[in-house]
Design a protein around this motif. Structure first.
Motif, PDB file in Angstrom:
ATOM      1  N   ASN A  86      -9.715  11.112  -1.172  1.00 19.50           N
ATOM      2  CA  ASN A  86      -9.354  10.424  -2.415  1.00 19.50           C
ATOM      3  C   ASN A  86      -7.887  10.598  -2.786  1.00 19.50           C
ATOM      4  N   ASN A  87      -7.257  11.649  -2.290  1.00 17.65           N
ATOM      5  CA  ASN A  87      -5.835  11.876  -2.575  1.00 17.65           C
ATOM      6  C   ASN A  87      -4.914  11.264  -1.518  1.00 17.65           C
ATOM      7  N   SER A  88      -5.507  10.704  -0.481  1.00 16.31           N
ATOM      8  CA  SER A  88      -4.713  10.153   0.617  1.00 16.31           C
ATOM      9  C   SER A  88      -4.126   8.794   0.257  1.00 16.31           C
ATOM     10  N   ASN A  89      -2.918   8.526   0.763  1.00 16.84           N
ATOM     11  CA  ASN A  89      -2.283   7.217   0.598  1.00 16.84           C
ATOM     12  C   ASN A  89      -2.570   6.291   1.768  1.00 16.84           C
ATOM     13  N   SER A  90      -3.324   6.776   2.741  1.00 12.76           N
ATOM     14  CA  SER A  90      -3.678   5.990   3.921  1.00 12.76           C
ATOM     15  C   SER A  90      -4.648   4.875   3.533  1.00 12.76           C
ATOM     16  N   ILE A 136      -5.736  11.893   8.982  1.00 15.48           N
ATOM     17  CA  ILE A 136      -6.796  12.504   9.782  1.00 15.48           C
ATOM     18  C   ILE A 136      -7.302  13.747   9.067  1.00 15.48           C
ATOM     19  N   LEU A 137      -8.609  13.845   8.935  1.00 12.96           N
ATOM     20  CA  LEU A 137      -9.229  15.041   8.365  1.00 12.96           C
ATOM     21  C   LEU A 137     -10.177  15.615   9.413  1.00 12.96           C
ATOM     22  N   ASP A 138      -9.822  16.772   9.931  1.00  6.55           N
ATOM     23  CA  ASP A 138     -10.550  17.393  11.030  1.00  6.55           C
ATOM     24  C   ASP A 138     -11.449  18.500  10.489  1.00  6.55           C
ATOM     25  N   ALA A 139     -12.744  18.345  10.688  1.00  9.36           N
ATOM     26  CA  ALA A 139     -13.701  19.323  10.157  1.00  9.36           C
ATOM     27  C   ALA A 139     -13.442  20.722  10.704  1.00  9.36           C
ATOM     28  N   ASP A 140     -13.116  20.822  11.987  1.00  6.53           N
ATOM     29  CA  ASP A 140     -12.855  22.139  12.582  1.00  6.53           C
ATOM     30  C   ASP A 140     -11.622  22.800  11.974  1.00  6.53           C
ATOM     31  N   GLN A 141     -10.598  22.000  11.691  1.00 10.93           N
ATOM     32  CA  GLN A 141      -9.386  22.539  11.073  1.00 10.93           C
ATOM     33  C   GLN A 141      -9.661  23.020   9.653  1.00 10.93           C
ATOM     34  N   ALA A 183     -16.538  10.527  -6.721  1.00  7.31           N
ATOM     35  CA  ALA A 183     -17.035   9.492  -5.817  1.00  7.31           C
ATOM     36  C   ALA A 183     -16.022   9.203  -4.714  1.00  7.31           C
ATOM     37  N   LEU A 184     -16.530   8.757  -3.582  1.00  8.89           N
ATOM     38  CA  LEU A 184     -15.676   8.383  -2.462  1.00  8.89           C
ATOM     39  C   LEU A 184     -15.025   7.039  -2.764  1.00  8.89           C
ATOM     40  N   ASN A 185     -13.684   6.961  -2.702  1.00 11.09           N
ATOM     41  CA  ASN A 185     -12.996   5.728  -3.103  1.00 11.09           C
ATOM     42  C   ASN A 185     -12.227   5.052  -1.975  1.00 11.09           C
ATOM     43  N   LYS A 186     -12.560   5.391  -0.737  1.00 10.48           N
ATOM     44  CA  LYS A 186     -11.792   4.855   0.383  1.00 10.48           C
ATOM     45  C   LYS A 186     -12.695   4.625   1.589  1.00 10.48           C
ATOM     46  N   PHE A 187     -12.338   3.657   2.418  1.00 11.68           N
ATOM     47  CA  PHE A 187     -13.071   3.410   3.650  1.00 11.68           C
ATOM     48  C   PHE A 187     -12.827   4.564   4.617  1.00 11.68           C
ATOM     49  N   THR A 188     -13.888   5.050   5.240  1.00 10.18           N
ATOM     50  CA  THR A 188     -13.771   6.182   6.152  1.00 10.18           C
ATOM     51  C   THR A 188     -14.422   5.855   7.494  1.00 10.18           C
ATOM     52  N   VAL A 189     -13.791   6.343   8.541  1.00  6.97           N
ATOM     53  CA  VAL A 189     -14.333   6.233   9.895  1.00  6.97           C
ATOM     54  C   VAL A 189     -14.520   7.649  10.419  1.00  6.97           C
TER      55      VAL A 189
END
Length: 201
Positions: A104-108, A32-37, A2-8
């Protein structure tokens, strides 16, 4: 999982300023998670995906290092609708899987997802908030010609496959204007950042 963080989700057309905006959020400590990357990573490292693409397009899509050449693949999918849909269906689920793991693994406090074709592929279960870049299409066109060295014909084809700014704005929770300078852009992002910190609580 499940998604456990607020995302923009940050979205906008070609040469609208997605990378510039994302880099300012990076300086504020946001993941930052870039779909193209992520697509690039998949094409370079996922042997199953590579085999499927080679089976469809042959070795013509490989470069001298026997890696998939993104430019060649892009030229194919922007001229053949059936090939574009095939590649999108192949990659999208894998991109979302990797994004979810990294969110989910991000500390942001929250994560910014850079997804150029977000509106074209809604709904997206990873997205809680949509930030749309508003840019004058004439300015966008000029930037794309200079930055990507695309021909006018290639650029027109790319733009024809992307949702226009007017339609994107209908889905926006927030809008960021990129018709001015970097200083103005930074001020807008500072305001948005404070808002997203509150929404993340």
């Amino acid at each position: 999982m499940a998604l456990n963080k607020f995302t923009v989700a940050l979205t906008g057309g070609i040469a609208s300023g997605k990378s510039t905006i994302a880099n300012i959020f990076v300086k504020l400590g946001i993941t930052i998670l870039d779909a193209d990357q992520i697509v690039h990573e998949i094409l370079m490292s996922d042997n199953y995906i590579k085999d499927v693409l080679l089976n469809r397009f042959s070795n013509n899509i490989l470069n001298k290092k026997q890696q998939i050449d993104k430019k060649i693949l892009k030229d194919i999918i922007y001229t053949q609708d059936e090939d574009r849909i095939f590649v999108e269906n192949l990659l999208h689920s894998q991109v979302r899987k990797i994004m979810l793991q990294r969110i989910n693994n991000s500390n942001s406090v929250y994560c910014l997802l850079v997804i150029p074709l977000l509106i074209e592929n809604l709904p997206n279960p990873l997205v809680k908030h949509i930030l749309v870049i508003n840019i004058n299409e004439k300015l966008q066109y000029q930037r794309a010609i200079v930055r990507d060295q695309e021909t006018k014909q290639q650029l027109d084809k790319i733009l024809s496959l992307q949702t226009n700014t007017e339609k994107r704005l209908k889905y926006a929770d927030d809008v960021i204007d990129n018709n001015s300078n970097l200083q103005n852009l930074s001020k807008q992002i500072q305001i948005l950042h404070k808002k997203y910190l509150k929404l993340s609580l």
